[in-house]
Design a protein around this motif. Structure first.
Motif, short mmCIF file in Angstrom:
data_model
loop_
_atom_site.label_atom_id
_atom_site.label_comp_id
_atom_site.label_asym_id
_atom_site.label_seq_id
_atom_site.Cartn_x
_atom_site.Cartn_y
_atom_site.Cartn_z
N UNK A 5 42.31 36.89 37.11
CA UNK A 5 42.10 38.24 36.59
C UNK A 5 40.61 38.45 36.42
N UNK A 6 40.24 39.69 36.16
CA UNK A 6 38.83 40.01 35.96
C UNK A 6 38.26 39.32 34.73
N UNK A 7 39.14 38.85 33.82
CA UNK A 7 38.65 38.18 32.61
C UNK A 7 38.42 36.68 32.81
N UNK A 8 38.65 36.19 34.04
CA UNK A 8 38.37 34.78 34.30
C UNK A 8 36.90 34.44 34.04
N UNK A 9 36.04 35.41 34.21
CA UNK A 9 34.60 35.18 34.02
C UNK A 9 34.18 35.22 32.56
N UNK A 135 30.63 41.00 26.44
CA UNK A 135 31.05 40.54 27.76
C UNK A 135 32.52 40.85 28.01
N UNK A 136 33.33 40.66 26.98
CA UNK A 136 34.76 40.96 27.12
C UNK A 136 34.98 42.42 27.48
N UNK A 137 34.24 43.31 26.83
CA UNK A 137 34.37 44.74 27.10
C UNK A 137 33.95 45.06 28.53
N UNK A 138 32.81 44.52 28.95
CA UNK A 138 32.32 44.81 30.29
C UNK A 138 33.31 44.37 31.35
N UNK A 139 33.81 43.15 31.23
CA UNK A 139 34.75 42.63 32.22
C UNK A 139 36.07 43.40 32.19
N UNK A 140 36.55 43.72 31.01
CA UNK A 140 37.85 44.40 30.89
C UNK A 140 37.83 45.78 31.52
N UNK A 141 36.68 46.46 31.48
CA UNK A 141 36.62 47.80 32.05
C UNK A 141 36.18 47.79 33.51
N UNK A 142 36.02 46.60 34.08
CA UNK A 142 35.71 46.49 35.50
C UNK A 142 34.24 46.45 35.84
#
Length: 396
Positions: A5-9, A135-142
């Motif tokens: 998922x995009x949150x892997x990072x 970082x969580x917010x940035x990744x979660x929104x793509x």
């Protein structure tokens, strides 16, 4: 279904990393933790009274915009605290309640980050080290999180203007924390001015995490709100986040606010009205009382000033006094090794700075801006802090 998922990072949280680092180490003395920034404040009587008075309202759904009482108290605090005209911070257009600042700092990107910027994946820039929710917010929104070093050489504040043109063209939002966590650095008026000028030129919004604004030692920090209003006679491109966890020492209340540009607030409120949690009405009543009262804030700040003075008397030139917040950012050579040694020899739990940062060069641990540091939280009672710091001094 893919396992990726995009949150892997998303990096592991700092306290999970600390637990793994110390899992095979027994404390050498009676344990004291200076790792977690938990204010553990005494609950003012007026908070208890407000909760009791409004307890029946737990039986009703609250409004996403908060009560009129809360909005008026929040707007009055923002105007008074940051020297703004009261008619330019209005209760219905410029403030919005949050379930603590982390809630808002995470959800704020969703209504504002575009699918593409400059024809590519948008970037959300943030300091490095950083509060992990950015970082969580940035990744979660793509978006692509960009970790911009906050080093001693730039006053522990990220130099966004130094980024390459092709990177700046893709930035949709930047986070900035002042006073900063973990370093305690405070943005100056000129820093804010330059950042907003850059935001105008490069078309991005500024997300100012100012939750430590009421904890300072020599002078109150310059707020992004104050600077932006003086610069533009308004608050365009700015949202500023504030918390009763730090201001009032009430992290269990889970109450904060966002203030700033009326157009941004309206868009954020509309998003939260369908996707965000409301703050319960009794919590809003207690929060309004907190925003109205300064005596408990002054007492808390005095206590932190006493703790910082004690730290200076014990550590001397081994520490540098921060501009605000309640952390020490101690340079120790290798933060993870020092944290293991502090726990094994002295029973003092400290947070390695690397757990809050990211490597600038992949695979090179020393390129992490937090590598050489440990974060020390001065939130325990004064006696406990002094005991812990005297132990730490023995191995510095």
């Amino acid at each position: 279904m893919s396992d990726h998922t995009r949150l892997d990072a998303l990096p592991d949280g700092p306290f999970a990393r600390l637990a793994a680092l110390l899992k095979d180490v027994e404390p050498g003395k009676e344990p004291i933790s200076l790792a977690l920034g938990d204010p553990s404040g005494a609950v003012p009587e007026f908070v208890k009274e407000a909760l009791a008075r409004e307890a029946a309202r737990f039986g009703n759904y609250p409004q996403i915009a908060g009560t009129q009482e809360w909005r008026e108290a929040a707007a009055a605090w923002v105007a008074g605290r940051f020297g703004l005209p009261s008619d330019r911070i209005t209760p219905d257009r410029h403030v919005l309640p949050l379930n603590g600042t982390r809630d808002g700092l995470f959800s704020v990107l969703f209504p504002f980050v575009p699918e593409r910027k400059a024809g590519q994946r948008p970037i959300v820039a943030m300091p490095n080290p950083f509060y992990q929710v950015y970082a969580a917010a940035a990744l979660a929104c793509g978006a692509e999180p960009l970790y911009v070093p906050a080093l001693a050489g730039n006053g522990f504040l990220p130099d966004y203007a130094a980024l390459p043109d092709e990177v700046l063209a893709r930035i949709a939002a930047v986070y900035i924390c002042s006073p900063s966590n973990p370093e305690g650095a405070v943005a100056t008026r000129s820093y804010w001015d330059r950042l907003f000028e850059l935001a105008e030129r490069r078309d991005f919004i500024v997300l100012a995490d100012e939750c430590y604004a009421d904890i300072w030692f020599d002078a109150a920090p310059v707020s992004a709100l104050t600077a932006r209003f003086a610069q533009s006679n308004g608050f365009s491109r700015l949202l500023s986040f504030h918390s009763l966890s730090k201001r009032s020492g009430l992290p269990g209340l889970r109450s904060g606010m966002v203030a700033g540009c009326a157009n941004l607030i309206a868009k954020f409120r509309a998003f939260r009205n369908v996707a965000g949690p409301q703050v319960p009405t009794p919590i809003l009543a207690a929060s309004a009382a907190c925003w109205r009262d300064e005596a408990h804030v002054t007492a808390g700040r005095t206590a932190y000033q006493d703790k910082m003075a004690a730290a200076e008397s014990i550590l001397g030139n081994r520490m540098k006094r921060p501009g605000g917040g309640f952390f020490l950012w101690l340079e120790v050579g290798n933060g993870e090794e020092f944290a293991r040694r502090a726990w094994a020899e002295q029973g003092v739990r400290l947070l390695p700075g690397a757990t809050m940062g990211r490597e600038i060069s992949s695979g090179k641990t020393q390129s992490n801006p937090g590598f050489s540091y440990v974060r020390v939280a001065l939130v325990n009672d004064l006696s406990t802090i002094m005991t812990a710091l005297e132990r730490v001094r023995e191995i510095l």
